[in-house]
Design a protein around this motif. Sequence first.
Motif, PDB file in Angstrom:
ATOM      1  N   LEU A 258       0.829  -1.210   0.000  1.00  0.00           N
ATOM      2  CA  LEU A 258       0.000   0.000   0.000  1.00  0.00           C
ATOM      3  C   LEU A 258       0.863   1.259   0.000  1.00  0.00           C
ATOM      4  N   GLU A 259       1.928   1.217   0.758  1.00  0.00           N
ATOM      5  CA  GLU A 259       2.843   2.354   0.794  1.00  0.00           C
ATOM      6  C   GLU A 259       3.454   2.587  -0.593  1.00  0.00           C
ATOM      7  N   GLN A 260       3.849   1.508  -1.242  1.00  0.00           N
ATOM      8  CA  GLN A 260       4.409   1.608  -2.591  1.00  0.00           C
ATOM      9  C   GLN A 260       3.367   2.144  -3.568  1.00  0.00           C
ATOM     10  N   ALA A 261       2.131   1.686  -3.442  1.00  0.00           N
ATOM     11  CA  ALA A 261       1.057   2.181  -4.312  1.00  0.00           C
ATOM     12  C   ALA A 261       0.864   3.683  -4.114  1.00  0.00           C
ATOM     13  N   GLY A 262       0.936   4.130  -2.862  1.00  0.00           N
ATOM     14  CA  GLY A 262       0.812   5.557  -2.576  1.00  0.00           C
ATOM     15  C   GLY A 262       1.912   6.357  -3.240  1.00  0.00           C
ATOM     16  N   LYS A 263       3.137   5.848  -3.194  1.00  0.00           N
ATOM     17  CA  LYS A 263       4.269   6.539  -3.825  1.00  0.00           C
ATOM     18  C   LYS A 263       4.099   6.588  -5.341  1.00  0.00           C
ATOM     19  N   LEU A 264       3.729   5.467  -5.930  1.00  0.00           N
ATOM     20  CA  LEU A 264       3.541   5.437  -7.387  1.00  0.00           C
ATOM     21  C   LEU A 264       2.394   6.354  -7.803  1.00  0.00           C
ATOM     22  N   ASN A 265       1.341   6.386  -6.997  1.00  0.00           N
ATOM     23  CA  ASN A 265       0.153   7.179  -7.321  1.00  0.00           C
ATOM     24  C   ASN A 265       0.430   8.680  -7.274  1.00  0.00           C
ATOM     25  N   THR A 266       1.372   9.092  -6.455  1.00  0.00           N
ATOM     26  CA  THR A 266       1.670  10.520  -6.325  1.00  0.00           C
ATOM     27  C   THR A 266       2.945  10.921  -7.067  1.00  0.00           C
ATOM     28  N   ALA A 267       3.485  10.015  -7.855  1.00  0.00           N
ATOM     29  CA  ALA A 267       4.722  10.318  -8.593  1.00  0.00           C
ATOM     30  C   ALA A 267       4.487  11.463  -9.576  1.00  0.00           C
ATOM     31  N   GLU A 268       5.395  12.417  -9.558  1.00  0.00           N
ATOM     32  CA  GLU A 268       5.338  13.531 -10.515  1.00  0.00           C
ATOM     33  C   GLU A 268       5.722  13.003 -11.892  1.00  0.00           C
ATOM     34  N   ASN A 269       5.060  13.499 -12.919  1.00  0.00           N
ATOM     35  CA  ASN A 269       5.382  13.126 -14.298  1.00  0.00           C
ATOM     36  C   ASN A 269       5.441  11.612 -14.491  1.00  0.00           C
ATOM     37  N   ALA A 270       4.405  10.928 -14.055  1.00  0.00           N
ATOM     38  CA  ALA A 270       4.362   9.470 -14.156  1.00  0.00           C
ATOM     39  C   ALA A 270       4.404   9.042 -15.622  1.00  0.00           C
ATOM     40  N   THR A 271       5.233   8.071 -15.885  1.00  0.00           N
ATOM     41  CA  THR A 271       5.342   7.520 -17.236  1.00  0.00           C
ATOM     42  C   THR A 271       4.286   6.438 -17.432  1.00  0.00           C
ATOM     43  N   ALA A 272       4.143   5.979 -18.665  1.00  0.00           N
ATOM     44  CA  ALA A 272       3.215   4.882 -18.954  1.00  0.00           C
ATOM     45  C   ALA A 272       3.627   3.636 -18.173  1.00  0.00           C
ATOM     46  N   GLU A 273       4.925   3.448 -18.001  1.00  0.00           N
ATOM     47  CA  GLU A 273       5.430   2.305 -17.243  1.00  0.00           C
ATOM     48  C   GLU A 273       5.034   2.400 -15.768  1.00  0.00           C
ATOM     49  N   THR A 274       5.075   3.609 -15.214  1.00  0.00           N
ATOM     50  CA  THR A 274       4.671   3.822 -13.824  1.00  0.00           C
ATOM     51  C   THR A 274       3.194   3.521 -13.645  1.00  0.00           C
ATOM     52  N   VAL A 275       2.368   4.005 -14.561  1.00  0.00           N
ATOM     53  CA  VAL A 275       0.920   3.763 -14.492  1.00  0.00           C
ATOM     54  C   VAL A 275       0.630   2.273 -14.630  1.00  0.00           C
ATOM     55  N   SER A 276       1.349   1.602 -15.531  1.00  0.00           N
ATOM     56  CA  SER A 276       1.167   0.163 -15.703  1.00  0.00           C
ATOM     57  C   SER A 276       1.549  -0.594 -14.433  1.00  0.00           C
ATOM     58  N   ALA A 277       2.669  -0.215 -13.829  1.00  0.00           N
ATOM     59  CA  ALA A 277       3.096  -0.865 -12.579  1.00  0.00           C
ATOM     60  C   ALA A 277       2.081  -0.627 -11.472  1.00  0.00           C
ATOM     61  N   LEU A 278       1.578   0.597 -11.380  1.00  0.00           N
ATOM     62  CA  LEU A 278       0.576   0.902 -10.356  1.00  0.00           C
ATOM     63  C   LEU A 278      -0.707   0.121 -10.604  1.00  0.00           C
ATOM     64  N   SER A 279      -1.138   0.018 -11.855  1.00  0.00           N
ATOM     65  CA  SER A 279      -2.350  -0.757 -12.180  1.00  0.00           C
ATOM     66  C   SER A 279      -2.203  -2.203 -11.731  1.00  0.00           C
ATOM     67  N   THR A 280      -1.052  -2.784 -12.028  1.00  0.00           N
ATOM     68  CA  THR A 280      -0.798  -4.174 -11.640  1.00  0.00           C
ATOM     69  C   THR A 280      -0.758  -4.311 -10.123  1.00  0.00           C
ATOM     70  N   LEU A 281      -0.110  -3.363  -9.459  1.00  0.00           N
ATOM     71  CA  LEU A 281      -0.032  -3.396  -8.000  1.00  0.00           C
ATOM     72  C   LEU A 281      -1.421  -3.273  -7.383  1.00  0.00           C
ATOM     73  N   VAL A 282      -2.234  -2.384  -7.909  1.00  0.00           N
ATOM     74  CA  VAL A 282      -3.590  -2.198  -7.375  1.00  0.00           C
ATOM     75  C   VAL A 282      -4.435  -3.450  -7.622  1.00  0.00           C
ATOM     76  N   ASP A 283      -4.310  -4.062  -8.793  1.00  0.00           N
ATOM     77  CA  ASP A 283      -5.024  -5.324  -9.058  1.00  0.00           C
ATOM     78  C   ASP A 283      -4.644  -6.371  -8.016  1.00  0.00           C
ATOM     79  N   THR A 284      -3.340  -6.468  -7.732  1.00  0.00           N
ATOM     80  CA  THR A 284      -2.844  -7.443  -6.756  1.00  0.00           C
ATOM     81  C   THR A 284      -3.359  -7.121  -5.360  1.00  0.00           C
ATOM     82  N   LEU A 285      -3.321  -5.841  -4.986  1.00  0.00           N
ATOM     83  CA  LEU A 285      -3.834  -5.431  -3.680  1.00  0.00           C
ATOM     84  C   LEU A 285      -5.317  -5.766  -3.534  1.00  0.00           C
ATOM     85  N   ALA A 286      -6.089  -5.551  -4.594  1.00  0.00           N
ATOM     86  CA  ALA A 286      -7.523  -5.858  -4.537  1.00  0.00           C
ATOM     87  C   ALA A 286      -7.738  -7.354  -4.289  1.00  0.00           C
ATOM     88  N   ILE A 287      -6.921  -8.193  -4.911  1.00  0.00           N
ATOM     89  CA  ILE A 287      -7.004  -9.642  -4.686  1.00  0.00           C
ATOM     90  C   ILE A 287      -6.653  -9.951  -3.228  1.00  0.00           C
TER      91      ILE A 287
END
Length: 167
Positions: free
Chosen positions: A30-59
């Motif tokens: 969750l802490e990592q998701a928070g960091k990725l979610n608030t990253a300045e100038n997030a790249t497509a790779e960052t958004v993809s990593a966050l999406s995967t992390l959030v999917d995993t967290l939901a599971i």
Amino acid sequence: SCETIKNIVEVMGKSSTTRILQHDALPVMLEQAGKLNTAENATAETVSALSTLVDTLAILYKSASGQKLRESVVHIGTVLSLCKSTNSRIRRGGARMLEQISTLEESKVAMAQDPATVPLLLSLFKFDYNTQITAARTLAELAEAPRNRPMLVAMGCVPCIIEYLPQ
């Protein structure tokens, strides 16, 4: 990586989920998701990593015990911010986590009394059907606490619950 953890959870199922939860990985993730979610100038790779992390967290949230959910409540700000994401996968995952937290008796009143939570849930009704259903289930969970009902009625939550949940 986030993708690797998600694949492990999906392939190994309940046993991997149990192991991850036993090792208190939920708060770290969750802490990592928070960091990725608030990253300045997030790249497509960052958004993809966050999406995967959030999917995993939901599971993980779906499988977590009440105690593990209670321990993760300190990260509710992160979960709420995920619900505000412009990315639909991230937003839906955040909404699913919020729904799981709302099943805790002690969270029902606290969530409803938080000035940001109910308006956020109502804002989710402008998105896709799955997000709407999740928001309706969360509002219904909050309505289980009698103390919350007058406020939920006053905020116009009842029609949303009735429209999206089977009778």
